[in-house]
Design a protein around this motif. Structure first.
Motif, mmCIF file in Angstrom:
data_model
loop_
_atom_site.group_PDB
_atom_site.id
_atom_site.type_symbol
_atom_site.label_atom_id
_atom_site.label_comp_id
_atom_site.label_asym_id
_atom_site.label_seq_id
_atom_site.Cartn_x
_atom_site.Cartn_y
_atom_site.Cartn_z
ATOM 1 N N VAL A 58 -28.651 22.921 2.914
ATOM 2 C CA VAL A 58 -29.152 23.876 3.897
ATOM 3 C C VAL A 58 -30.288 24.692 3.288
ATOM 4 O O VAL A 58 -30.396 24.804 2.059
ATOM 5 C CB VAL A 58 -28.037 24.826 4.371
ATOM 6 C CG1 VAL A 58 -26.932 24.068 5.084
ATOM 7 C CG2 VAL A 58 -27.477 25.625 3.201
ATOM 8 N N ILE A 76 -28.298 30.836 2.980
ATOM 9 C CA ILE A 76 -27.448 31.411 1.946
ATOM 10 C C ILE A 76 -27.763 32.885 1.749
ATOM 11 O O ILE A 76 -26.877 33.728 1.699
ATOM 12 C CB ILE A 76 -27.631 30.641 0.619
ATOM 13 C CG1 ILE A 76 -27.247 29.172 0.800
ATOM 14 C CG2 ILE A 76 -26.805 31.276 -0.492
ATOM 15 C CD1 ILE A 76 -25.821 28.951 1.213
ATOM 16 N N LEU A 95 -24.496 24.663 12.340
ATOM 17 C CA LEU A 95 -23.993 25.593 11.333
ATOM 18 C C LEU A 95 -23.442 26.830 12.029
ATOM 19 O O LEU A 95 -24.069 27.377 12.934
ATOM 20 C CB LEU A 95 -25.109 26.009 10.379
ATOM 21 C CG LEU A 95 -25.710 24.928 9.486
ATOM 22 C CD1 LEU A 95 -26.825 25.513 8.637
ATOM 23 C CD2 LEU A 95 -24.647 24.296 8.608
ATOM 24 N N PRO A 148 -30.552 21.318 8.521
ATOM 25 C CA PRO A 148 -29.579 20.965 7.483
ATOM 26 C C PRO A 148 -29.359 19.469 7.491
ATOM 27 O O PRO A 148 -29.505 18.813 8.528
ATOM 28 C CB PRO A 148 -28.326 21.725 7.906
ATOM 29 C CG PRO A 148 -28.497 21.979 9.357
ATOM 30 C CD PRO A 148 -29.960 22.129 9.595
ATOM 31 N N LEU A 192 -24.729 23.670 0.207
ATOM 32 C CA LEU A 192 -24.028 24.744 0.898
ATOM 33 C C LEU A 192 -22.664 25.045 0.289
ATOM 34 O O LEU A 192 -22.347 26.201 0.001
ATOM 35 C CB LEU A 192 -23.862 24.379 2.377
ATOM 36 C CG LEU A 192 -22.972 25.311 3.197
ATOM 37 C CD1 LEU A 192 -23.534 26.718 3.222
ATOM 38 C CD2 LEU A 192 -22.790 24.783 4.608
#
Length: 285
Positions: free
Chosen positions: A56, A61, A28, A47, A118
């Motif tokens: 995720v 986030i 990521l 993830p 995600l």
């Protein structure tokens, strides 16, 4: 130090913490810094693709997109600026500003962490998501004020001697801090009779300058300037009315409550932990 301890305690309760990170073949990456430097995201729950959707941990986030999070045990509420997203475990329906939206993948718990789709969340916060060669890149857009790109949120904190000037260079964090400041302004008030430059020069009952905020353009010029002032209280006084904020572009003073100021400090601390903070000058011994 007091505000950092407070922020860490709040984040620990909300999201949990871990020093061990899981290995994963999926990388990521955040394209969020105003200087274009990419940041790799490490997570303590790997993830994974589920039903062809990238899932995720909620932490990714919340902390990398500058969103505030409330987790109740059954649902997560993510808020940034004028957008609020509600996600529920094992439900294919989310709410965006109160409007129901169907999800392609249901949130679930993995290794004690809430996993969320995600692409849905990132795009709801106006981000682009790219997937190439086992690398998922989340790209934010520059935050603008009056049509001008903001290159940094600058904040100066005063110590016993000297001060520390720091920059936050994450687009999403700059935007979140700006909205936190503007939404935190309360009723208009008259200017204090006097404001001491720092707390060490203030007596009980005096106002003193706590922090100076500037949103800077790419040439280092201030687009917005604010000053947060605190009142030197006696040991038995309530903290109500403890903060004022001056908005230079309006030439106006406002009350600002403790919760709003703590929220700004929390965003500063979160940005620092994830590589979006630069120390510009430190004159504190």
């Amino acid at each position: 130090m007091k505000k950092i301890i407070h922020v860490l305690a709040v984040l620990g309760v909300m999201l949990g913490s871990s020093s061990a990170y899981a290995d994963t073949s999926i990388k990521l990456q955040m394209d969020n810094r105003t200087d274009g430097v990419p940041l790799e995201i490490t997570t303590d729950a790997a993830p994974e693709l589920k039903n062809n959707r990238m899932m995720v941990p909620l932490r990714v986030i919340s902390e990398h997109l500058g969103a505030r999070v409330l987790w109740t045990g059954k649902e997560a509420v993510l808020a940034n600026g004028d957008k609020t997203i509600t996600l529920r475990l094992s439900s294919d329906t989310a709410e965006v500003n109160g409007e129901k939206v169907r999800l392609d993948a249901e949130p679930y718990v993995k290794s004690g962490r809430v996993m969320v789709p995600l692409r849905f969340v990132a795009e709801m916060f106006d981000c682009d998501v790219r997937y190439e060669k086992q690398t998922v890149t989340i790209a934010t857009k520059p935050f603008t004020i009056d049509g001008v790109d903001v290159a940094a949120f600058q904040y100066e904190t005063f110590a016993t001697l000297g001060s520390i000037v720091e920059h936050i260079v994450g687009n999403s964090h700059i935007e979140a801090i700006y909205h936190a400041i503007e939404s935190g302004k309360g009723e208009k008030v008259e200017p204090p009779a006097a404001v001491a430059p720092k707390w060490t020069l203030a007596a009980t009952g005096d106002w003193y300058r706590n922090e100076i905020f500037d949103f800077l353009d790419r040439n280092g010029n201030s687009i917005r300037h604010y000053e947060v002032c605190s009142k030197m209280l006696a040991s038995n006084e309530s903290t109500l009315g403890y903060f004022l904020i001056y908005a230079a572009h309006e030439d106006q003073w406002y009350k600002i409550d403790e919760e709003a100021v703590f929220g700004i400090w929390q965003l500063e601390s979160t940005a620092e932990r994830h590589g979006y903070r630069l120390v510009v000058e430190n004159t504190a011994p």
